[in-house]
Design a protein around this motif. Structure first.
Motif, PDB file in Angstrom:
ATOM      1  N   LYS A  52      14.743  -9.159 -15.629  1.00 46.42           N
ATOM      2  CA  LYS A  52      15.259  -9.027 -16.989  1.00 46.42           C
ATOM      3  C   LYS A  52      15.018  -7.630 -17.547  1.00 46.42           C
ATOM      4  N   ASP A  53      13.905  -7.030 -17.133  1.00 44.33           N
ATOM      5  CA  ASP A  53      13.542  -5.701 -17.621  1.00 44.33           C
ATOM      6  C   ASP A  53      12.947  -4.911 -16.455  1.00 44.33           C
ATOM      7  N   PRO A  54      13.787  -4.419 -15.542  1.00 44.92           N
ATOM      8  CA  PRO A  54      13.272  -3.728 -14.342  1.00 44.92           C
ATOM      9  C   PRO A  54      12.580  -2.415 -14.674  1.00 44.92           C
ATOM     10  N   VAL A  55      11.405  -2.236 -14.080  1.00 42.23           N
ATOM     11  CA  VAL A  55      10.648  -0.991 -14.243  1.00 42.23           C
ATOM     12  C   VAL A  55      10.152  -0.548 -12.869  1.00 42.23           C
ATOM     13  N   THR A  56      10.011   0.758 -12.699  1.00 41.58           N
ATOM     14  CA  THR A  56       9.599   1.311 -11.406  1.00 41.58           C
ATOM     15  C   THR A  56       8.205   1.911 -11.508  1.00 41.58           C
ATOM     16  N   VAL A  57       7.338   1.585 -10.540  1.00 43.02           N
ATOM     17  CA  VAL A  57       5.979   2.133 -10.505  1.00 43.02           C
ATOM     18  C   VAL A  57       5.969   3.414  -9.682  1.00 43.02           C
ATOM     19  N   LEU A  58       4.826   4.074  -9.603  1.00 44.48           N
ATOM     20  CA  LEU A  58       4.729   5.375  -8.948  1.00 44.48           C
ATOM     21  C   LEU A  58       5.065   5.337  -7.461  1.00 44.48           C
ATOM     22  N   THR A  59       4.958   4.165  -6.835  1.00 45.83           N
ATOM     23  CA  THR A  59       5.270   4.055  -5.409  1.00 45.83           C
ATOM     24  C   THR A  59       6.770   3.954  -5.162  1.00 45.83           C
ATOM     25  N   GLY A  60       7.561   3.875  -6.235  1.00 36.74           N
ATOM     26  CA  GLY A  60       9.012   3.795  -6.095  1.00 36.74           C
ATOM     27  C   GLY A  60       9.557   2.384  -6.042  1.00 36.74           C
ATOM     28  N   ILE A  61       8.695   1.373  -6.099  1.00 35.41           N
ATOM     29  CA  ILE A  61       9.129  -0.028  -6.066  1.00 35.41           C
ATOM     30  C   ILE A  61       9.436  -0.492  -7.486  1.00 35.41           C
ATOM     31  N   THR A  62      10.528  -1.250  -7.610  1.00 35.63           N
ATOM     32  CA  THR A  62      10.935  -1.759  -8.920  1.00 35.63           C
ATOM     33  C   THR A  62      10.563  -3.235  -9.051  1.00 35.63           C
ATOM     34  N   TYR A  63       9.998  -3.576 -10.222  1.00 30.72           N
ATOM     35  CA  TYR A  63       9.591  -4.951 -10.528  1.00 30.72           C
ATOM     36  C   TYR A  63      10.106  -5.332 -11.909  1.00 30.72           C
ATOM     37  N   ASP A  64      10.090  -6.623 -12.204  1.00 29.10           N
ATOM     38  CA  ASP A  64      10.344  -7.053 -13.575  1.00 29.10           C
ATOM     39  C   ASP A  64       9.096  -6.702 -14.392  1.00 29.10           C
ATOM     40  N   ARG A  65       9.276  -6.147 -15.572  1.00 26.45           N
ATOM     41  CA  ARG A  65       8.145  -5.640 -16.359  1.00 26.45           C
ATOM     42  C   ARG A  65       7.073  -6.713 -16.586  1.00 26.45           C
ATOM     43  N   GLU A  66       7.487  -7.884 -16.990  1.00 27.55           N
ATOM     44  CA  GLU A  66       6.502  -8.934 -17.292  1.00 27.55           C
ATOM     45  C   GLU A  66       5.661  -9.274 -16.070  1.00 27.55           C
ATOM     46  N   SER A  67       6.291  -9.334 -14.896  1.00 23.48           N
ATOM     47  CA  SER A  67       5.575  -9.697 -13.664  1.00 23.48           C
ATOM     48  C   SER A  67       4.590  -8.618 -13.247  1.00 23.48           C
ATOM     49  N   ILE A  68       5.002  -7.360 -13.270  1.00 21.72           N
ATOM     50  CA  ILE A  68       4.100  -6.288 -12.819  1.00 21.72           C
ATOM     51  C   ILE A  68       2.978  -6.063 -13.826  1.00 21.72           C
ATOM     52  N   GLU A  69       3.267  -6.246 -15.129  1.00 19.40           N
ATOM     53  CA  GLU A  69       2.201  -6.108 -16.117  1.00 19.40           C
ATOM     54  C   GLU A  69       1.159  -7.206 -15.948  1.00 19.40           C
ATOM     55  N   GLN A  70       1.638  -8.415 -15.663  1.00 20.36           N
ATOM     56  CA  GLN A  70       0.711  -9.523 -15.410  1.00 20.36           C
ATOM     57  C   GLN A  70      -0.124  -9.244 -14.161  1.00 20.36           C
ATOM     58  N   TRP A  71       0.513  -8.706 -13.119  1.00 23.79           N
ATOM     59  CA  TRP A  71      -0.181  -8.362 -11.877  1.00 23.79           C
ATOM     60  C   TRP A  71      -1.269  -7.317 -12.138  1.00 23.79           C
ATOM     61  N   LEU A  72      -0.904  -6.254 -12.836  1.00 25.57           N
ATOM     62  CA  LEU A  72      -1.840  -5.156 -13.073  1.00 25.57           C
ATOM     63  C   LEU A  72      -2.993  -5.564 -13.989  1.00 25.57           C
ATOM     64  N   SER A  73      -2.767  -6.567 -14.851  1.00 28.37           N
ATOM     65  CA  SER A  73      -3.823  -7.000 -15.769  1.00 28.37           C
ATOM     66  C   SER A  73      -4.797  -7.965 -15.116  1.00 28.37           C
ATOM     67  N   THR A  74      -4.407  -8.531 -13.968  1.00 25.93           N
ATOM     68  CA  THR A  74      -5.270  -9.528 -13.325  1.00 25.93           C
ATOM     69  C   THR A  74      -5.857  -9.070 -11.993  1.00 25.93           C
ATOM     70  N   THR A  75      -5.206  -8.079 -11.335  1.00 29.04           N
ATOM     71  CA  THR A  75      -5.726  -7.622 -10.044  1.00 29.04           C
ATOM     72  C   THR A  75      -6.900  -6.672 -10.249  1.00 29.04           C
ATOM     73  N   HIS A  76      -7.796  -6.616  -9.277  1.00 27.99           N
ATOM     74  CA  HIS A  76      -8.983  -5.759  -9.381  1.00 27.99           C
ATOM     75  C   HIS A  76      -8.765  -4.402  -8.711  1.00 27.99           C
ATOM     76  N   ASP A  77      -7.894  -4.362  -7.692  1.00 25.62           N
ATOM     77  CA  ASP A  77      -7.753  -3.107  -6.949  1.00 25.62           C
ATOM     78  C   ASP A  77      -6.621  -2.220  -7.456  1.00 25.62           C
ATOM     79  N   MET A  78      -5.852  -2.690  -8.452  1.00 24.98           N
ATOM     80  CA  MET A  78      -4.778  -1.884  -9.049  1.00 24.98           C
ATOM     81  C   MET A  78      -3.869  -1.291  -7.976  1.00 24.98           C
ATOM     82  N   SER A  79      -3.322  -2.171  -7.134  1.00 25.03           N
ATOM     83  CA  SER A  79      -2.450  -1.707  -6.061  1.00 25.03           C
ATOM     84  C   SER A  79      -1.026  -2.187  -6.290  1.00 25.03           C
ATOM     85  N   CYS A  80      -0.098  -1.505  -5.647  1.00 28.36           N
ATOM     86  CA  CYS A  80       1.306  -1.915  -5.679  1.00 28.36           C
ATOM     87  C   CYS A  80       1.445  -3.169  -4.810  1.00 28.36           C
ATOM     88  N   PRO A  81       1.990  -4.270  -5.335  1.00 20.12           N
ATOM     89  CA  PRO A  81       2.058  -5.521  -4.563  1.00 20.12           C
ATOM     90  C   PRO A  81       2.819  -5.403  -3.247  1.00 20.12           C
TER      91      PRO A  81
END
Length: 411
Positions: free
Chosen positions: A20-49
């Motif tokens: 719904k709201d595609p965003v691209t991270v520094l690795t060049g991979i595009t995710y839906d904003r809500e999903s990647i924000e949820q991932w980054l707020s819960t993961t400990h290693d702050m890695s690209c999925p």
């Protein structure tokens, strides 16, 4: 309807849904904003999925406008086949705008409007809004605002809104600046205690304030120091007990019980809790047959308070104390069984007058202990029960279940 082939690059690698709201991270991979924000707020290693490459803590999410327009166009073309349209995403909250609202809190005629706008932003269902507010220092501003209202005695002047904002934007794990303020003095805890003691008439505004205050108090208890824990006074415990008595809402009640459990870590606080009437209130709460989790919290507290002589005395003073503890065994959960048996063990070891032992027999506590011995309980629990029954078998030897126990117990 024929099966629709969704272009693979429209699919979020995390949610596996159309973005719904595609965003691209520094690795060049595009995710839906809500999903990647949820991932980054819960993961400990702050890695690209996808790539597993490390991402910086302040990783920028770049909106992929071209992809979003392609997805919107595709959805529009396939609307007749049941594909829903993708709404235009909301803009990311501007930190400069939020900082301006924080500054407006210091101007008397702008304060109310600033609080109203900050509250609307905090309650908005957008995690990135709350993160931006945290980075703009909103949590710190709310703590200082609440303390100032406390010192000025301005209880109704925006305190409810400030508490609500703080509850939604404060991250106890990440906001070290707020933690330093809370730990720096007792002002904030005293401010929350002041709110919890407000308006005995309990109008709707006061109810809402108390509800938010106890939720924030639970968060504060996670970060206070040992010295602050030692300085909790009798008024603090009386107000917490009053919140549990008023039954404002289930969430507020659970928070109040959690606050008391955290305070129990210090032995002298148990004495203050007993003096505040906590034992009687906990028994009355449990007599109302609350949900299982609340019962577990109550029995956790009862077991802690029975660790001191005054606590046991108050339990025994209540006409339904021993009966209540024994009836909950084998009826709620293993955690409740453990705490209930522990309570009876403390009474059997330190408060076992002839009258108390007779009451345990009459209300069925002894029978229930024997049922634990015969039931599918842990070896640890059965060992504790065996110790209680051995301790006073000479008094309870006329009980049929004790007779069976004495015959069948291991030699």
């Amino acid at each position: 309807m024929e099966e629709i082939q969704i272009p693979e690059y429209f699919i979020c690698p995390i949610s596996l849904q159309i973005m719904k709201d595609p965003v691209t991270v520094l690795t060049g991979i595009t995710y839906d904003r809500e999903s990647i924000e949820q991932w980054l707020s819960t993961t400990h290693d702050m890695s690209c999925p996808v790539t597993k490459q490390a991402l910086p803590r302040d990783n920028a999410l770049t909106p992929n406008h071209t992809l979003r327009r392609l997805i919107q166009q595709w959805c529009k073309e396939n609307a007749t086949n049941g594909v829903g349209l993708i709404p235009t995403p909301k803009l990311t909250l501007n930190k400069i705008y939020v900082s301006g609202l924080v500054q407006d809190l210091g101007v008397s005629h702008l304060q109310a409007n600033a609080l109203k706008k900050l509250e609307a932003l905090a309650l908005e269902n957008a995690q990135r809004n709350r993160r931006s507010m945290g980075e703009a220092g909103v949590a710190k501003a709310m703590v200082l605002f609440i303390v100032r209202c406390y010192k000025e005695g301005a209880q109704r002047n925006g305190v409810l809104e400030a508490l609500r904002i703080l509850h939604h934007v404060w991250s106890v794990d990440d906001d070290h600046e707020v933690k330093l303020i809370v730990n720096g003095s007792n002002d904030f805890l005293e401010s929350l205690t002041w709110v919890l003691g407000c308006d005995p008439e309990m109008d709707n505004h006061a109810i809402l304030m108390k509800s938010e205050a106890i939720l924030v108090m639970k968060m504060a208890m996670e970060v206070i120091t040992a010295s602050q824990l030692e300085r909790l006074n009798l008024e603090f415990f009386k107000n917490i007990v009053m919140v549990s008595k008023e039954k404002i809402c289930q969430e507020a009640l659970k928070s109040a019980l959690h606050v008391l459990i955290e305070a129990c870590l210090l032995g002298r606080n148990r004495m203050k809790m007993v003096e505040s009437g906590a034992m009687f209130q906990l028994i009355e709460l449990e007599l109302a047959r609350p949900e299982r989790h609340i019962t577990e919290l109550i029995f956790n507290l009862l077991a802690n308070l029975c660790g001191c002589a005054d606590g046991r005395a108050q339990l025994l003073k209540h006409a339904g104390g021993i009966a209540l503890v024994s009836k909950r065994i084998l009826r709620v959960s293993p955690a409740t069984d453990d705490r209930a048996v522990h309570i009876l063990s403390l009474i059997a070891m330190f408060s076992a007058t002839h009258e108390v032992l007779q009451e345990m027999l009459l209300v069925g506590a002894v029978s229930k202990l024997c049922m634990v011995m015969q039931g599918d309980c842990t070896a640890h629990l059965k060992k504790k029960v065996r110790g209680i029954l051995k301790l006073h078998s000479n008094v309870w030897n006329n009980s049929p279940c004790i007779a069976v126990y004495l015959v069948t117990r291991p030699r």
